[in-house]
Design a protein around this motif. Sequence first.
Motif, PDB file in Angstrom:
ATOM      1  N   THR A 210       0.765  -0.798  -0.385  1.00  0.00           N
ATOM      2  CA  THR A 210      -0.205  -0.502   0.420  1.00  0.00           C
ATOM      3  C   THR A 210       0.685   1.637   0.101  1.00  0.00           C
ATOM      4  N   TRP A 211       2.174   1.164   0.955  1.00  0.00           N
ATOM      5  CA  TRP A 211       3.155   2.288   1.030  1.00  0.00           C
ATOM      6  C   TRP A 211       3.238   3.114  -0.802  1.00  0.00           C
ATOM      7  N   LEU A 212       4.066   1.541  -1.035  1.00  0.00           N
ATOM      8  CA  LEU A 212       4.502   1.776  -2.247  1.00  0.00           C
ATOM      9  C   LEU A 212       3.712   2.348  -3.385  1.00  0.00           C
ATOM     10  N   ALA A 213       2.187   1.517  -3.308  1.00  0.00           N
ATOM     11  CA  ALA A 213       1.629   2.139  -5.032  1.00  0.00           C
ATOM     12  C   ALA A 213       1.185   3.063  -4.245  1.00  0.00           C
ATOM     13  N   ALA A 214       1.278   3.963  -3.002  1.00  0.00           N
ATOM     14  CA  ALA A 214       1.193   5.331  -2.843  1.00  0.00           C
ATOM     15  C   ALA A 214       1.762   6.421  -3.336  1.00  0.00           C
ATOM     16  N   LYS A 215       2.653   5.824  -3.840  1.00  0.00           N
ATOM     17  CA  LYS A 215       3.761   6.814  -4.269  1.00  0.00           C
ATOM     18  C   LYS A 215       4.254   6.776  -5.452  1.00  0.00           C
ATOM     19  N   ASN A 216       3.655   6.104  -6.438  1.00  0.00           N
ATOM     20  CA  ASN A 216       2.719   6.187  -7.802  1.00  0.00           C
ATOM     21  C   ASN A 216       4.053   7.057  -8.989  1.00  0.00           C
ATOM     22  N   ASN A 217       4.449   8.356  -8.899  1.00  0.00           N
ATOM     23  CA  ASN A 217       4.604   8.837 -10.158  1.00  0.00           C
ATOM     24  C   ASN A 217       6.602   8.888  -9.450  1.00  0.00           C
ATOM     25  N   ASP A 218       6.759   9.601  -8.142  1.00  0.00           N
ATOM     26  CA  ASP A 218       7.755   8.737  -7.776  1.00  0.00           C
ATOM     27  C   ASP A 218       8.924   7.233  -7.248  1.00  0.00           C
TER      28      ASP A 218
END
Length: 276
Positions: A210-218
Amino acid sequence: MRNYKKTITTLLTAAILLIAAFMTGCTKLSEAPNSTPSEVDVPAESDGSGVYVKLERDDVSSVALRGGDFTKVCENADGSLLKAGEWLFTGDDIAQLSKKENNSVLFTVRALDADDMLLGEGTFLYDVTQEKLYVTISADGVTCSTSDAADAPADVPPVLTLPILDEIDQTVTIGTSGSSLSAVQAAVKLLDWGVNTGLGTDEISDAASTWLAAKNNDLTDHLQKLELVDDAYQKLLTDEARELLDSAGCEKVEITWGSDPVEPVEAIMQAAGLRR
């Protein structure tokens, strides 16, 4: 002279109101004559999409909402406690961010007292398709709903967070001369966390995903940081550990771990695609 004084008074009043609005950073719902919430008092250019917060306790001095790269703080300009029982609109920043990135945004709501002591905290996911989410802060905890009705169920589940990932993100650098050093220091903290956490690997894997998915463009930058830390972590499980620690300024760190992989750490690296 009378008109002059009246003008000055009007200007001062307007200035005070502007300062209060700036300090508060949030807008409350307007109230109908029967004291029940009615239409949302929001800026004309906003459609009211975003996160709303209501207090069901009277000891909160400030409420902070953090999502993506922005933080919105709600507090009274005079430092008085926030009024309970009213919905506060935290702005449409999170809605605009979700729309811009075409992705869900992980956000955290925190309530603090006058001494900045944490009274409650909850983390949830906001998606612009939800339009409005309603967070309630009470003595029993922080809940989130898709409805502002008094008896609305908390149908937005809280998200487990891993602060260690935020710490890695903030302290590890990439593409600099100090990258390796910061990665080793972060790996030490990650190892300590992994050995002592009581979380299960499935929980950790879901939270990391979830944490990684929220980073999206970065996402690429965040994965590079984790890869650097992973490299240091794996070396710390070998006979190179002492030498590596000393070279990274961690001479006082005792090696309390063995040579076996630490499952909680492995779960994070698996979620990051660093394990086959």
